[in-house]
Scaffold this motif. Structure first.
Motif: not given
Lengths: 479, 261
Positions: A41-50, A149-155, A184-187
């Motif tokens: 949630r903090k990382k505002n991730e899409p459902e598939w990643l959750l 070349f970016c952070s994986i969160s951005e990607a 499970a927990v990579f940030t």
């Protein structure tokens, strides 16, 4: 020179042991589905990643910690770790000037120049501070040639299709205990994509640093090299000094398509604990490259000098015909450090070739193990492997071990293994002394000679840094 | 050449040395002057090599008494590398192998370190390459030798030639050659002897520790000392070496015991 003098020489203190005073946002300790949902949630991730995370977590619950490595440590309480720690941003970072000055000073101390000097040096840096990627430099210049070349969160947000397609494709969520935990927990971590036919115009570099006590670092790196592309990627790691152990469980996945080449270099200098073995990083990392395309090539070069415990086997799966895997490693252990490191070369395709050059240096009361698997599958006609594992002992209280595993299922394969053990002892140092060369220079010359084959594989800038680092750890005066 | 009026280069007095708590040298007196060649002979276990290593400062050889001066300087107050820089050279009986370090870089570092200690200019890799190639010619050594690791995989003869090469480069005041002739065939022996002879100069001295007389066919010693039981029991000239060759050591040992009794 006596062994005591030799010991003094190798007992240089850790130079990156400072803590940066930055306000950070850390989740409470403990791991549950709720923690994972919170991170997502903090990382505002899409459902598939959750879903990816939860699948990994549920599988992780059924797994046991690996017991086969030649290392010992007290049981890790996974509920006593904080799984998310981010420097609290004052505001959204738009440019370099916005980076927290305190943080910038930290990187200056680390010798990671985030400014224009790096442009001249031709290096783009993605910085991971605890769990969040702070800034990515030179993205623009790279974008001109189509390199992402970016952070994986951005990607995840900007290039979801690519991430979704390749994430977990080389290291599945269920691969091993620590890989599952990471999934499970990579940030955060780095993402790199080199389009078809592009020769990346600069070395890409990521610096990792663990700053918060009791925080785990679970970064995730994914590099995809399309047909005929080429990239050289550098990774450096440091951590401040704490009495407690910190867990670092990263996953790195590389994918090389037809005729693509990925060169991945690491200089790992996590805090190793004090001379009595108190504190230090547990470095439990899964790194694997998939040579998916024909004539693709993945080359790992690692210089491992830090961590209380290193458990790491950068590997290559040689799927494409004519693909090539390489592993060049220098692992240095001192004091009470333990390292169980090596590689796996899995030959699947025809005419696949692999080369393993491993150099272990043990000093103090440390324990250094090489563990490597060479597997030649039934279809890997004319596959070839050459392995060389050399160990060097400094003093007489340390240990060096070699565990080579060779599995060959094809009669046409060639597998060669060479191993040697040497020792820097009184007689060698006396020989140098008798020619006017003092002990510090002698040790440095012997060590540099020993690791030369691996260091020549490092990009120039890194080779200089790595040489200095070994000097620091083993020699004394050189800064 | 015997040089009784010459400058005293090495002076050893009452030297006692032990290894692992066992006393090996039981009082050595030795005076070596500039320009002289001394041979130290004696049966196995007589303490010849111990004397060489104690002078050079091997940490396993503990000096328990006596003194040694090189050019008037107290040797035992210096670290092994300082003794080397002061001009003491030890040719090893068993040269140590150093895999991964090329001969060229090892020789250059040794050379520059010693040159630096003498206040002389150091040579960069290119200059050194020219310089060392000249020396290789003198010793009949293949230049490919420079790119190999120090003594790594060398034959016995190659190792000994490497010792002589190092001696030729470092131009020591005093060279102590510890059984440099052992394990050499006749050709290698000649090369080694030529190397030693070419280094021989009025302002230097050489001490040959040897088991056999045959090296002395090529290098003429001014003094021959016979060691037994950690002492020098007899000193003579070249004819003593020849006598030992024909009669062995026993007659000397017996007369030594007779004197002691």
């Amino acid at each position: 020179m006596s062994n005591t003098a030799l010991q003094n020489l190798i007992d240089q203190p850790y130079k990156h042991g400072f803590v940066t005073d930055i306000e950070s946002e850390t989740t409470p300790k403990g791991l549950s589905e709720e923690t994972i949902r919170l991170i997502s949630r903090k990382k505002n991730e899409p459902e598939w990643l959750l879903e990816f995370r939860l699948t990994a977590y549920r599988h992780w619950l059924t797994m046991a910690e690996p017991k086969w490595p030649n290392v010992t440590y007290p049981k890790i309480d996974f509920q006593d770790i904080s799984y998310y720690s981010a420097p609290k941003p004052k505001k959204k970072l738009a440019s370099m000037d916005d980076v927290d000055p305190e943080l910038r000073r930290t990187f200056e101390k680390l010798g990671v120049p985030l400014h224009e000097q790096k442009v001249l040096a031709g290096v783009a840096v993605d910085v991971i501070f605890d769990s969040v990627s702070v800034t990515t430099t030179y993205k623009k210049k790279l974008a001109e040639v189509g390199v992402i070349f970016c952070s994986i969160s951005e990607a995840v947000h900007d290039h979801p299709d690519l991430v979704r397609r390749y994430l977990g494709s080389v290291v599945p969520t269920s691969d091993n205990f620590y890989a599952a935990l990471n999934s499970a927990v990579f940030t955060d971590g780095s993402f790199c994509y080199i389009p078809k036919g592009v020769h990346c115009p600069m070395e890409l570099s990521t610096y990792f640093r663990i700053n918060t006590q009791d925080s785990g670092q679970f970064e995730r790196t994914l590099i995809v090299a399309e047909e005929g592309s080429h990239v050289s990627y550098l990774e450096g790691c440091t951590a401040p000094q704490f009495d407690t152990n910190q867990l670092h469980a990263a996953v790195v996945e590389l994918v090389a398509l037809d005729n693509a080449e990925i060169k991945y270099s690491t200089v790992q200098n996590w805090y190793a604990g004090d001379e009595n073995g108190r504190g230090g990083i547990y470095n439990f990392v899964t790194k694997r490259g998939l040579c998916k395309g024909v004539a693709s090539k993945i080359s790992w070069t690692q210089v491992e000098t830090g961590s209380a415990i290193t458990w790491k086997y950068p590997s290559c799966v040689l799927l494409g015909d004519d693909s090539v895997g390489e592993f060049y490693s220098v692992a240095l252990t001192n004091h009470m450090q333990q390292a169980d490191t090596g590689t796996k070369m899995i030959h699947v395709g025809r005419n696949t070739r692999s080369r393993i050059i491993s150099k272990g240096i043990s000093a103090g009361k440390s324990n250094n193990s090489y563990r490597g698997l060479v597997k030649i599958g039934p279809k890997a006609d004319r596959a070839r492997n050459f392995s060389q594992c050399d160990s060097m002992l400094i003093g007489d209280a340390c240990g060096a071990h070699t565990f080579p595993y060779i599995q060959v299922q094809n009669n046409g394969a060639t597998v060669e293994h060479e191993a040697s053990t040497s020792k820097i002892g009184e007689d060698q140092l006396f020989y140098f002394a008798q020619r006017g060369i003092g002990p510090e220079e002698a040790v440095s010359m012997i060590i540099n000679g020993f690791v030369k084959e691996v260091f020549t594989q490092l990009p120039m800038e890194f080779a200089v840094e790595a040489t200095k680092l070994l000097g620091l750890k083993l020699e004394g005066s050189v800064g | 050449m015997r040089n009784p009026g010459g400058k005293l280069l090495l002076e050893v007095r009452g030297l006692t040395t032990s290894v692992s708590g066992v006393e090996i040298l039981k009082g050595i007196d030795l005076a070596v002057r500039e320009g002289e060649v001394h041979a130290i002979m004696g049966p196995n276990g007589s303490g010849k090599s111990t004397l060489a290593k104690a002078l050079a400062g091997h940490p396993a050889y503990k000096v328990t008494g006596g003194e040694a001066r090189l050019d008037g300087q107290d040797l035992f107050a210096l670290a092994p590398e300082e003794r080397a820089r002061a001009g003491l050279f030890l040719g090893f009986q068993y040269p140590v192998e150093v895999p991964g370090v090329t001969n060229a870089s090892f020789l250059r570092l040794a050379y520059n370190t010693v040159q630096g200690a003498r206040g002389k200019d150091e040579l960069d890799p290119l200059e050194f390459d020219d310089f060392v190639r000249e020396k290789l010619k003198l010793l009949d050594i293949n230049p490919a030798f420079l790119d190999r690791s120090v003594n790594d995989g060398f034959s016995g003869g190659e190792k000994k030639r490497n010792e002589i090469l190092q001696m030729a480069l470092l131009e020591p005041r005093l060279a102590v050659l510890d059984e440099t002739d052992s394990g050499l065939d006749i050709d290698a022996l000649r090369v080694v002897a030529n190397g030693v002879n070419s280094l021989h100069a009025p302002d230097r001295a050489i001490v040959l520790v040897t088991h056999y007389q045959r090296l002395l066919n090529y290098i003429t010693p001014d003094y021959v000392h016979v060691m037994a039981g950690g002492r020098i029991i007899k000193t003579g000239d070249k004819s003593l070496a020849l006598e030992l060759e024909s009669r062995g050591y026993d007659w000397l040992l017996e007369s030594g015991r007779a004197v002691a009794a």
